[in-house]
Scaffold this motif. Structure first.
Motif, PDB file in Angstrom:
ATOM      1  N   LEU A 320       6.424  -2.237  42.848  1.00 25.28           N
ATOM      2  CA  LEU A 320       6.733  -0.833  42.585  1.00 25.28           C
ATOM      3  C   LEU A 320       8.159  -0.462  42.979  1.00 25.28           C
ATOM      4  O   LEU A 320       8.576   0.679  42.787  1.00 25.28           O
ATOM      5  CB  LEU A 320       5.749   0.064  43.361  1.00 25.28           C
ATOM      6  N   TYR A 321       8.882  -1.424  43.518  1.00 22.84           N
ATOM      7  CA  TYR A 321      10.200  -1.129  44.085  1.00 22.84           C
ATOM      8  C   TYR A 321      11.153  -0.538  43.041  1.00 22.84           C
ATOM      9  O   TYR A 321      11.812   0.486  43.293  1.00 22.84           O
ATOM     10  CB  TYR A 321      10.790  -2.404  44.687  1.00 22.84           C
ATOM     11  N   SER A 322      11.252  -1.157  41.885  1.00 19.98           N
ATOM     12  CA  SER A 322      12.229  -0.708  40.875  1.00 19.98           C
ATOM     13  C   SER A 322      11.943   0.715  40.410  1.00 19.98           C
ATOM     14  O   SER A 322      12.870   1.508  40.200  1.00 19.98           O
ATOM     15  CB  SER A 322      12.221  -1.663  39.677  1.00 19.98           C
ATOM     16  N   ARG A 323      10.670   1.049  40.245  1.00 12.99           N
ATOM     17  CA  ARG A 323      10.319   2.384  39.759  1.00 12.99           C
ATOM     18  C   ARG A 323      10.668   3.448  40.812  1.00 12.99           C
ATOM     19  O   ARG A 323      11.142   4.539  40.485  1.00 12.99           O
ATOM     20  CB  ARG A 323       8.840   2.440  39.406  1.00 12.99           C
ATOM     21  N   LEU A 324      10.453   3.116  42.073  1.00 10.71           N
ATOM     22  CA  LEU A 324      10.793   4.078  43.124  1.00 10.71           C
ATOM     23  C   LEU A 324      12.301   4.169  43.340  1.00 10.71           C
ATOM     24  O   LEU A 324      12.821   5.236  43.661  1.00 10.71           O
ATOM     25  CB  LEU A 324      10.080   3.711  44.425  1.00 10.71           C
ATOM     26  N   LYS A 325      12.979   3.084  43.153  1.00 14.68           N
ATOM     27  CA  LYS A 325      14.447   3.114  43.226  1.00 14.68           C
ATOM     28  C   LYS A 325      15.006   4.040  42.138  1.00 14.68           C
ATOM     29  O   LYS A 325      15.928   4.832  42.388  1.00 14.68           O
ATOM     30  CB  LYS A 325      14.995   1.698  43.074  1.00 14.68           C
TER      31      LYS A 325
END
Length: 463
Positions: A320-325
């Protein structure tokens, strides 16, 4: 409140409100009215001068236009302090000697301002690197800052990876990022039946459904969580497992494992609000340590240093890192590098740990005062926390008690603030011990609350 001597002349060609404003100006010039002195209320001065309240309102407005006085929301009208910098805040209610504000759940003042001044001095002297703080950076924050913060969190028992860390403007901002990036209108979020009120506005903004899970002295009840997951098919479970706001509960290690297992069983991601997690001396492991790929871990430096810094962090599962970034970038592009730089200097100079130790020490002193004073009423409290959760005696209605406390200059938070929409309101209040400016002020407020709670309740009714 100051009594003002004035004379109004009907033979004067000036309007009455201007006569009043002019006399205020003269008395301020002559030093009869001092900076930060509180003026009479509109009604009191109107009665004294035998004029309308509207006339006094116009007079105070005229005086404010001239820069003679300033209106402070909820506090009244004060003589302007022209020596004060334009950037300074007005005095808060808890700084007034006759009041005690138990409303804000914040750490006590233990020298944070001196540490901040020292850190700012160090940063401002770093001429070569200071320009980095003034430039655009990547949304996730400067890598060296993330490394320092991650290492500090690791030293305090959190399994945090700098390459998965995103720096935010506090936990509230982190939750908003999650909702914006990972939910759709109509999704269901589970939370404790009594919970952090900031969650309500975020859910309402995104048109999410909040559903409460039963809680006991150890936090969410596993059987209730299991049933809610079956019934509602939620997207997330939001919870505060350590020093829960407002009930103070600390979820034991076994219960934490049960909660993670249930959420994995029903494919429900966990939002772990660990904002209070660093306060106890020996808290249970955070949920992120149990399963970092199922827990979105949020925290900040608001409770372990000061809320005004607005530096927080979120570590999501890698997938989920990219979406939250991207969500962080959409919100604000990045956290101010100057703020994360300040935190890093506080960490490297050991100032952050010194302040955290001082906060813990002062919290022990304050909590003992509160427990000694309110002991017969059996408030809920856990070591390290800034707040108590106090159930009211049967003789008090919640709204009556809140009003009676306010009439005596004491602010507490009603259970209504923490109750989900359409939920049953518990007759209880949160008492935040870090907010009063001194132990003396804290004790004055506690004595007032105790006297109220032990007094005969004046019931009134209408037909």
């Amino acid at each position: 409140m100051t009594m003002i001597r004035m004379e109004i002349s009907k033979d004067d060609s000036r309007a009455i409100y201007k006569q009043i404003a002019d006399q205020l100006s003269t008395q301020i010039e002559q030093g009869l009215l001092k900076p930060n002195e509180k003026l009479p209320t509109h009604r009191a001065l109107a009665d004294q001068l035998n004029v309308t309240v509207g006339t006094i309102t116009r007079a105070y407005t005229e005086a404010e236009r001239r820069g003679l006085v300033e209106a402070r929301v909820g506090a009244g009208t004060y003589v302007t302090d022209k020596q004060k910098g334009y950037w300074e805040f007005q005095c808060s209610a808890d700084e007034q000697p006759t009041t005690c504000n138990f409303g804000y759940n914040m750490p006590p003042l233990v020298g944070q301002s001196d540490k901040i001044k020292q850190a700012m001095h160090v940063l401002s002297g770093a001429s070569l690197s200071f320009n980095e703080f003034l430039a655009y950076q990547q949304p996730e924050g400067i890598e060296s800052h993330r490394k320092i913060i991650a290492q500090w969190l690791q030293s305090h028992g959190r399994n945090i990876d700098k390459d998965k860390l995103l720096l935010t403007s506090g936990v509230q901002h982190g939750v908003q990022m999650i909702f914006d990036a990972l939910t759709d209108t109509g999704d269901t979020i589970l939370t404790e039946k009594l919970t952090y009120p900031g969650l309500f506005s975020l859910a309402r903004h995104k048109k999410l459904n909040l559903r409460g899970v039963e809680i006991d002295e150890d936090g969410v009840v596993p059987e209730s969580l299991d049933a809610a997951c079956q019934h509602y098919q939620p997207r997330f479970l939001y919870l505060m497992p350590t020093l829960q706001n407002p009930t103070t509960s600390v979820m034991p290690a076994l219960r934490r494992k049960e909660v993670v297992a249930i959420c994995k069983k029903y494919n429900v991601l966990i939002i772990e609000d660990d904002v209070n997690g660093l306060l106890p001396d020996n808290p249970p492991e955070p949920l992120v340590n149990l399963d970092s790929e199922w827990v979105l871990h949020l925290g900040s430096f608001s409770k372990c240093f000061a809320p005004g810094l607005r530096v927080g962090y979120i570590q999501p599962p890698q997938r989920l890192y990219s979406r939250l970034k991207m969500s962080l970038k959409d919100h604000s592009w990045m956290l101010s590098p100057l703020l994360s730089g300040l935190i890093c200097e506080l960490i490297c100079s050991k100032s952050l740990d010194q302040i955290l130790d001082a906060i813990r020490y002062e919290t022990i002193r304050r909590s003992q005062m509160a427990l000694d004073e309110l002991q017969p009423l059996k408030p809920q409290y856990q070591q390290g926390g800034f707040h108590l959760w106090l159930s009211l005696p049967d003789t008090w209605r919640l709204s009556d008690f809140i009003h009676a406390a306010e009439q005596k200059g004491v602010t507490v938070k009603s259970a209504e603030h923490f109750t989900l929409p359409a939920g049953k309101v518990t007759p209880a209040v949160r008492i935040s011990l870090g907010c009063p400016g001194s132990r003396e002020q804290l004790m004055r407020g506690l004595i007032i609350l105790k006297e109220l709670l032990e007094s005969d309740t004046p019931y009134d009714f209408d037909l």
